[in-house]
Design an enzyme around this catalytic site. Structure first.
Site, mmCIF file in Angstrom:
data_model
loop_
_atom_site.group_PDB
_atom_site.id
_atom_site.type_symbol
_atom_site.label_atom_id
_atom_site.label_comp_id
_atom_site.label_asym_id
_atom_site.label_seq_id
_atom_site.Cartn_x
_atom_site.Cartn_y
_atom_site.Cartn_z
ATOM 1 N N ASP A 177 0.844 -1.199 0.000
ATOM 2 C CA ASP A 177 0.000 0.000 0.000
ATOM 3 C C ASP A 177 0.878 1.247 0.000
ATOM 4 O O ASP A 177 1.744 1.403 0.858
ATOM 5 C CB ASP A 177 -0.931 -0.006 1.217
ATOM 6 C CG ASP A 177 -2.123 0.922 1.014
ATOM 7 O OD1 ASP A 177 -1.906 2.111 0.700
ATOM 8 O OD2 ASP A 177 -3.267 0.467 1.163
ATOM 9 N N SER A 221 -6.961 4.217 -1.647
ATOM 10 C CA SER A 221 -6.722 2.768 -1.546
ATOM 11 C C SER A 221 -7.974 1.965 -1.855
ATOM 12 O O SER A 221 -7.874 0.817 -2.297
ATOM 13 C CB SER A 221 -6.245 2.410 -0.140
ATOM 14 O OG SER A 221 -4.952 2.886 0.053
ATOM 15 N N GLU A 281 -1.136 -7.980 2.251
ATOM 16 C CA GLU A 281 -0.862 -6.548 2.109
ATOM 17 C C GLU A 281 0.192 -6.052 3.096
ATOM 18 O O GLU A 281 0.095 -6.298 4.301
ATOM 19 C CB GLU A 281 -2.149 -5.738 2.325
ATOM 20 C CG GLU A 281 -1.917 -4.259 2.038
ATOM 21 C CD GLU A 281 -3.022 -3.331 2.541
ATOM 22 O OE1 GLU A 281 -3.182 -2.265 1.951
ATOM 23 O OE2 GLU A 281 -3.707 -3.667 3.524
ATOM 24 N N HIS A 292 -1.052 2.529 -5.192
ATOM 25 C CA HIS A 292 -0.742 3.913 -5.569
ATOM 26 C C HIS A 292 0.548 4.272 -4.855
ATOM 27 O O HIS A 292 1.065 3.462 -4.075
ATOM 28 C CB HIS A 292 -1.851 4.882 -5.127
ATOM 29 C CG HIS A 292 -2.185 4.742 -3.670
ATOM 30 N ND1 HIS A 292 -1.370 5.227 -2.673
ATOM 31 C CD2 HIS A 292 -3.203 4.110 -3.041
ATOM 32 C CE1 HIS A 292 -1.892 4.915 -1.496
ATOM 33 N NE2 HIS A 292 -2.988 4.224 -1.687
ATOM 34 N N HIS A 344 -1.739 11.088 -1.535
ATOM 35 C CA HIS A 344 -1.249 10.175 -2.585
ATOM 36 C C HIS A 344 -0.828 10.964 -3.812
ATOM 37 O O HIS A 344 -1.181 12.122 -3.972
ATOM 38 C CB HIS A 344 -2.362 9.207 -3.000
ATOM 39 C CG HIS A 344 -2.844 8.337 -1.880
ATOM 40 N ND1 HIS A 344 -3.933 7.518 -1.978
ATOM 41 C CD2 HIS A 344 -2.375 8.171 -0.617
ATOM 42 C CE1 HIS A 344 -4.116 6.873 -0.841
ATOM 43 N NE2 HIS A 344 -3.189 7.262 0.004
#
Ligand SMILES: [Zn+2]
Length: 452
Positions: A42, A90, A266, A314, A414
């Site tokens: 992530d 996300s 993750e 991202h 982001h």
């Protein structure tokens, strides 16, 4: 937004028809992976994995050693959501990666019309595979949630947690194994979902040190109220994603159905550290995630019937390796920082308003091995007197660390740069080149649907 079971069944039927067509298309390819390991870093942009390479460099050799990320790189992916912003969150990105459908920021497993979309994990379960989710965030956070649930908003944490047991496939919960954080959402005053899972035969543990005691499925492990502590602050077990990955893959190898397994793993908190513009924290998370990848890679090499695919949802923080016009990045200084900003800043906020220079230095020395200059000490003392103490202290401490290490950040959010795609194992070549994030899921659906 709880979904009625019949809506779900209909949805799956429609999806199954369209996917049968897709599988005819791919039928020529006879070698399909039995097991799929899908790992998501992530917030892990190109600068993040690159910073980890330089951080890991063995300075006694002339070359910079390659990392597991470098070894497995096969392509890139665009991440834009379907809401005219280019910059994804996300939830939208994980929905793209889980379903092959672009959606709006905040969407959990639903399309732009808020209609549920079939996810890879659900499809794997329909096909009789054993399924798993592992995360260092709470297991109902945006990324794992987008594989497990369907909700118009990522913020509906309790509804999403409910869905983990309420929504069933072939009469069973969707995931056979769930490891991560989240007791505050799964053990609530109004509902104890942990007890509900136990009552239908799930093993339950709530301590990471009990991971090795798990020896059968189904199982649930929740190790923190929300997310697990940052790797850098977790002195006992910094590599907890790695620890969970090892146990998950071993359990899946020995307890899966003959159809194999689908696992989503993750590295959740690379993103959280980068949101905080905290380089040492991010490096700690990247190290843990890369160790987990090394283990998954070795597992994939040992079990010839497995596909390992890794990407990011991202990039976070607009990380820059080098800053302020200086052509250097001080990995030795990054290495000297022993705690996250989430630990360091509150410690300073707790100091007396008139703390002496030596108190400031000794507080700093508990967390960081390089010394503060006199000017930096004065700035921290001034922050203690500021009306906006928290904001000013945060700014000063970040500036000291970023200026000393020559690390740059352009945002607390982001950014829209393409992310990398890494893969190995059966049919890993299908991810070569530039693609859209939805293509990754579409390719994985074909792998699932055309498996024997
Ligand atoms: Zn984020």
């Amino acid at each position: 937004m709880l979904l009625k079971n019949h809506v779900f069944t209909t949805l799956f039927k429609i999806a199954a028809v369209s996917l049968t067509l897709t599988s005819c298309f791919a039928a020529a390819n006879v070698n399909q992976p039995k097991n799929i390991i899908f790992m998501i870093g992530d917030g892990m942009g190109v600068a993040h994995t690159t910073s980890y390479r330089y951080f890991s460099d063995n300075k006694s050799t002339k070359v910079v050693e390659r990392t597991v990320f470098d070894e497995l790189l096969v392509g890139t992916a665009a991440t834009y959501p379907d809401d005219n912003t280019y910059v994804t969150d996300s939830a939208a990105s994980a929905t793209a990666l889980s379903s092959g459908i672009k959606s709006y920021n905040g969407a959990i497993g639903v399309d732009v019309n808020k209609k549920p979309v079939l996810t890879l994990l659900e499809r794997a379960k329909q096909l009789g595979k054993t399924t798993a989710i592992v995360s260092s965030s709470q297991i109902n956070h945006a990324t794992p949630a987008s594989f497990m649930a369907h909700n118009e908003s990522r913020k509906n944490y309790n509804e999403i947690a409910n869905a983990y047991i309420d929504e069933k496939i072939n009469g069973k919960p969707k995931a056979d194994l769930m490891l991560g954080g989240g007791t505050s959402f799964f053990i609530r005053d109004d509902r104890n979902i942990v007890n509900e899972f136990k009552s239908i035969g799930y093993n339950y543990i709530d301590k990471l040190e009990d991971l090795s005691k798990l020896n059968s499925l189904p199982a649930l492990g929740l190790f923190a109220p929300v997310g697990l502590p940052f790797a850098i602050d977790n002195k006992e077990l910094p590599n907890r994603v790695t620890a969970m990955t090892k146990v998950a893959l071993e359990l899946l190898a020995t307890n899966s159905s003959e159809k194999g397994f689908f696992a989503m793993i993750e590295g959740s908190q690379i993103d959280w550290c980068a949101h905080a513009n905290d380089i040492s924290c991010a490096i700690g998370e990247l190290h843990d995630f890369s160790e987990a990848i090394k283990y998954a890679k070795a597992f994939t090499e040992k079990h010839g019937d497995t596909l390992l695919i890794i990407t990011a949802d991202h990039s976070t923080g607009g990380l820059s390796i080098g800053a302020n016009g200086t052509y250097d990045w001080k990995t030795d200084k990054v290495r000297q920082i022993k705690s996250s900003l989430a630990v360091i800043i509150p410690t300073f906020l707790g100091l007396d308003k008139d703390a002496s220079a030596s108190e400031v230095q000794s507080t700093w020395a508990k967390h960081v091995d390089f010394e503060l200059s006199d000017a930096q000490v004065s700035k921290i003392q001034a922050a203690l007197h500021s009306k906006l103490k928290k904001e000013k202290m945060t700014r000063e401490i970040k500036a000291i660390i970023n200026d000393t290490t020559l690390t740059g950040w352009t945002t607390g959010g982001h950014s829209a740069g393409d992310v990398q795609v890494f893969a190995t194992g059966v049919n890993s070549q299908i991810f070569a080149g530039q693609q859209d994030n939805t293509d990754i899921a579409k390719k994985l659906f074909i792998q699932l649907n055309s498996a024997k």
